[in-house]
Design a protein around this motif. Structure first.
Motif, PDB file in Angstrom:
ATOM      1  N   TYR A 114       0.845  -0.911  -0.286  1.00  0.00           N
ATOM      2  CA  TYR A 114      -0.348   0.375  -0.164  1.00  0.00           C
ATOM      3  C   TYR A 114       0.695   1.403   0.200  1.00  0.00           C
ATOM      4  O   TYR A 114       1.772   1.852   1.078  1.00  0.00           O
ATOM      5  CB  TYR A 114      -0.926   0.102   1.125  1.00  0.00           C
ATOM      6  CG  TYR A 114      -1.789  -1.271   1.018  1.00  0.00           C
ATOM      7  CD1 TYR A 114      -2.773  -1.586   0.364  1.00  0.00           C
ATOM      8  CD2 TYR A 114      -1.263  -2.238   1.879  1.00  0.00           C
ATOM      9  CE1 TYR A 114      -3.751  -2.131   0.246  1.00  0.00           C
ATOM     10  CE2 TYR A 114      -1.868  -3.182   1.975  1.00  0.00           C
ATOM     11  CZ  TYR A 114      -3.012  -3.324   1.001  1.00  0.00           C
ATOM     12  OH  TYR A 114      -4.222  -4.356   1.808  1.00  0.00           O
ATOM     13  N   THR A 137      -0.032   4.724   0.708  1.00  0.00           N
ATOM     14  CA  THR A 137      -0.753   5.561   1.062  1.00  0.00           C
ATOM     15  C   THR A 137      -1.329   5.019   1.765  1.00  0.00           C
ATOM     16  O   THR A 137      -2.233   3.511   2.081  1.00  0.00           O
ATOM     17  CB  THR A 137      -1.270   6.281   0.648  1.00  0.00           C
ATOM     18  OG1 THR A 137      -2.690   6.115  -0.381  1.00  0.00           O
ATOM     19  CG2 THR A 137      -0.062   7.152  -0.530  1.00  0.00           C
ATOM     20  N   GLU A 138      -1.883   5.217   3.419  1.00  0.00           N
ATOM     21  CA  GLU A 138      -2.222   5.488   4.173  1.00  0.00           C
ATOM     22  C   GLU A 138      -4.290   4.784   3.690  1.00  0.00           C
ATOM     23  O   GLU A 138      -4.508   3.781   4.138  1.00  0.00           O
ATOM     24  CB  GLU A 138      -2.195   6.400   5.279  1.00  0.00           C
ATOM     25  CG  GLU A 138      -3.597   5.679   6.783  1.00  0.00           C
ATOM     26  CD  GLU A 138      -3.787   6.893   7.256  1.00  0.00           C
ATOM     27  OE1 GLU A 138      -4.332   6.823   8.278  1.00  0.00           O
ATOM     28  OE2 GLU A 138      -2.773   6.799   7.878  1.00  0.00           O
ATOM     29  N   ASN A 139      -4.621   6.138   2.396  1.00  0.00           N
ATOM     30  CA  ASN A 139      -5.576   5.841   1.854  1.00  0.00           C
ATOM     31  C   ASN A 139      -5.944   4.252   1.505  1.00  0.00           C
ATOM     32  O   ASN A 139      -7.091   3.761   1.211  1.00  0.00           O
ATOM     33  CB  ASN A 139      -6.029   6.860   1.195  1.00  0.00           C
ATOM     34  CG  ASN A 139      -6.601   8.357   2.149  1.00  0.00           C
ATOM     35  OD1 ASN A 139      -6.954   7.999   2.989  1.00  0.00           O
ATOM     36  ND2 ASN A 139      -5.838   9.442   1.224  1.00  0.00           N
ATOM     37  N   ASP A 140      -4.900   4.226   0.957  1.00  0.00           N
ATOM     38  CA  ASP A 140      -5.087   2.709  -0.295  1.00  0.00           C
ATOM     39  C   ASP A 140      -5.038   1.651   1.225  1.00  0.00           C
ATOM     40  O   ASP A 140      -5.557   1.201   1.172  1.00  0.00           O
ATOM     41  CB  ASP A 140      -3.410   3.001  -0.456  1.00  0.00           C
ATOM     42  CG  ASP A 140      -3.592   3.472  -2.128  1.00  0.00           C
ATOM     43  OD1 ASP A 140      -4.591   3.734  -2.564  1.00  0.00           O
ATOM     44  OD2 ASP A 140      -2.231   3.311  -2.569  1.00  0.00           O
ATOM     45  N   ARG A 149      -6.803   2.283   3.738  1.00  0.00           N
ATOM     46  CA  ARG A 149      -8.051   2.108   4.486  1.00  0.00           C
ATOM     47  C   ARG A 149      -8.892   1.075   3.521  1.00  0.00           C
ATOM     48  O   ARG A 149      -9.963   0.371   4.615  1.00  0.00           O
ATOM     49  CB  ARG A 149      -8.427   3.351   4.953  1.00  0.00           C
ATOM     50  CG  ARG A 149      -7.507   3.800   6.257  1.00  0.00           C
ATOM     51  CD  ARG A 149      -7.615   5.332   6.920  1.00  0.00           C
ATOM     52  NE  ARG A 149      -6.963   5.868   7.613  1.00  0.00           N
ATOM     53  CZ  ARG A 149      -7.504   5.277   8.776  1.00  0.00           C
ATOM     54  NH1 ARG A 149      -8.725   4.556   8.741  1.00  0.00           N
ATOM     55  NH2 ARG A 149      -7.136   5.877  10.060  1.00  0.00           N
ATOM     56  N   ARG A 150      -9.033   1.902   2.315  1.00  0.00           N
ATOM     57  CA  ARG A 150      -9.650   1.601   1.235  1.00  0.00           C
ATOM     58  C   ARG A 150     -10.126  -0.599   1.472  1.00  0.00           C
ATOM     59  O   ARG A 150     -10.618  -0.451   1.258  1.00  0.00           O
ATOM     60  CB  ARG A 150      -9.205   1.681  -0.097  1.00  0.00           C
ATOM     61  CG  ARG A 150     -10.676   1.326  -1.174  1.00  0.00           C
ATOM     62  CD  ARG A 150      -9.445   2.618  -2.868  1.00  0.00           C
ATOM     63  NE  ARG A 150      -9.528   3.524  -2.188  1.00  0.00           N
ATOM     64  CZ  ARG A 150      -8.101   4.385  -2.078  1.00  0.00           C
ATOM     65  NH1 ARG A 150      -7.085   3.113  -2.707  1.00  0.00           N
ATOM     66  NH2 ARG A 150      -7.969   5.664  -1.944  1.00  0.00           N
ATOM     67  N   GLY A 154     -11.813  -1.306   4.010  1.00  0.00           N
ATOM     68  CA  GLY A 154     -13.024  -0.961   3.492  1.00  0.00           C
ATOM     69  C   GLY A 154     -14.376  -2.044   2.665  1.00  0.00           C
ATOM     70  O   GLY A 154     -15.097  -2.356   2.867  1.00  0.00           O
ATOM     71  N   VAL A 165      -3.179   0.746  10.816  1.00  0.00           N
ATOM     72  CA  VAL A 165      -3.239   1.732  10.514  1.00  0.00           C
ATOM     73  C   VAL A 165      -1.500   2.269  11.111  1.00  0.00           C
ATOM     74  O   VAL A 165      -0.666   2.917  11.080  1.00  0.00           O
ATOM     75  CB  VAL A 165      -4.000   2.545  10.667  1.00  0.00           C
ATOM     76  CG1 VAL A 165      -3.847   4.347  10.587  1.00  0.00           C
ATOM     77  CG2 VAL A 165      -4.828   2.317   9.468  1.00  0.00           C
ATOM     78  N   TYR A 181       1.316   0.687  10.551  1.00  0.00           N
ATOM     79  CA  TYR A 181       1.919   1.480   9.134  1.00  0.00           C
ATOM     80  C   TYR A 181       2.732   3.173   9.436  1.00  0.00           C
ATOM     81  O   TYR A 181       3.264   3.208   8.305  1.00  0.00           O
ATOM     82  CB  TYR A 181       0.219   1.691   8.144  1.00  0.00           C
ATOM     83  CG  TYR A 181       0.739   1.748   6.558  1.00  0.00           C
ATOM     84  CD1 TYR A 181       1.300   1.393   5.688  1.00  0.00           C
ATOM     85  CD2 TYR A 181       1.067   3.675   6.819  1.00  0.00           C
ATOM     86  CE1 TYR A 181       1.423   1.772   4.468  1.00  0.00           C
ATOM     87  CE2 TYR A 181       0.474   3.607   5.161  1.00  0.00           C
ATOM     88  CZ  TYR A 181       1.065   2.967   4.476  1.00  0.00           C
ATOM     89  OH  TYR A 181       1.529   3.815   2.657  1.00  0.00           O
ATOM     90  N   ARG A 182       1.622   3.579  10.378  1.00  0.00           N
ATOM     91  CA  ARG A 182       2.851   5.138  10.207  1.00  0.00           C
ATOM     92  C   ARG A 182       3.403   5.075  10.647  1.00  0.00           C
ATOM     93  O   ARG A 182       4.696   5.467  10.684  1.00  0.00           O
ATOM     94  CB  ARG A 182       1.663   6.067  11.415  1.00  0.00           C
ATOM     95  CG  ARG A 182       0.521   5.907  10.902  1.00  0.00           C
ATOM     96  CD  ARG A 182      -1.383   6.704  11.567  1.00  0.00           C
ATOM     97  NE  ARG A 182      -2.022   7.302  11.453  1.00  0.00           N
ATOM     98  CZ  ARG A 182      -3.070   7.606  11.553  1.00  0.00           C
ATOM     99  NH1 ARG A 182      -2.771   7.495  13.246  1.00  0.00           N
ATOM    100  NH2 ARG A 182      -3.577   7.996  10.958  1.00  0.00           N
TER     101      ARG A 182
END
Length: 229
Positions: free
Chosen positions: A112, A114-117, A119-120, A123, A204, A207-208
């Motif tokens: 991934y 980015t973090e949004n990837d 989370r997606r 999701g 998350v 990941y961070r």
């Protein structure tokens, strides 16, 4: 000639014997030890360890220097040995789990951008579970209505003074059992969804942390470039 040979042989033998005695004298004697252990609540010391103290904790002292040269713990009992083996196995298992988690973290960062990837992706999994939970709730609602309808039929038959038929009784029992089973399935699905939400939050966080470590370990910029930036 034979006499000279005999004399020479005797001389060689004497030389070898003298050399062997010199080596024996030069070789240091083995260092002796004093053993100290507890026996009946009292400290006992001796230059030999009896068989009764072979499994006891003991201290070994050099007779030459008077210094402690070693300590030996007592032998473990069968129960203690079993407990130690169980603890060691648990420690190995925990270490393997930590190593596996580290490998998953590295794969997660690689997978991934980015973090949004991230989370997606979670999701999508949560959405699938939500659909499954929705279907389960609808099925349970249908079973409940059907069961209530048959219970009313049974009540009407009893009020009319007629016995409840075996077919209706068996159906009520079967639907009730199925309703309980479906509720258990729904409960497990809701637990899975809650666990997935917790996993998302934990992922998350990791990941961070991984991204932060990657930034911290990045090669520093040359001084000229840093000044320009």
């Amino acid at each position: 000639m034979s006499q000279l040979r005999a004399i020479a042989g005797i001389a060689i033998a004497l030389t070898l014997l003298h050399h062997g005695q010199a080596l024996a004298q030069a070789k240091p004697a083995a260092s002796k030890k004093i053993y100290c252990w507890n026996e009946g609540g009292k400290k006992v010391c001796g230059d030999a360890l009896p068989a009764s103290a072979a499994n006891s904790a003991r201290t070994e002292i050099s007779t030459k220097s008077g210094m402690t040269t070693g300590r030996v713990d007592r032998a473990l009992t069968d129960d203690e040995r079993t407990a130690a083996e169980i603890a060691a196995a648990a420690a190995r298992k925990q270490a393997e789990a930590i190593a596996a988690q580290e490998r998953r973290d590295l794969a997660m960062v690689d997978s991934y951008t980015t973090e949004n990837d991230l989370r997606r992706a979670y999701g999508e999994r949560i959405s699938l579970l939500d659909e499954t939970i929705k279907s389960s709730k609808m099925g349970i609602g249908g079973l409940r209505l059907s069961l209530l309808s048959e219970l009313r039929q049974a009540g009407d038959q009893e009020l009319a003074g007629a016995p409840v038929t075996k077919r209706l009784t068996d159906s009520i029992r079967g639907q009730h059992a199925e309703l309980l089973r479906q509720r258990q399935i729904l409960s497990a699905q809701e637990e899975d969804r809650a666990a997935l939400k917790r996993e998302l939050l934990d992922s998350v966080r990791r990941y961070r942390e991984m991204k932060g470590e990657a930034k911290d370990t990045a090669a520093p910029q040359p001084a000229a470039e840093a000044a320009q930036s």
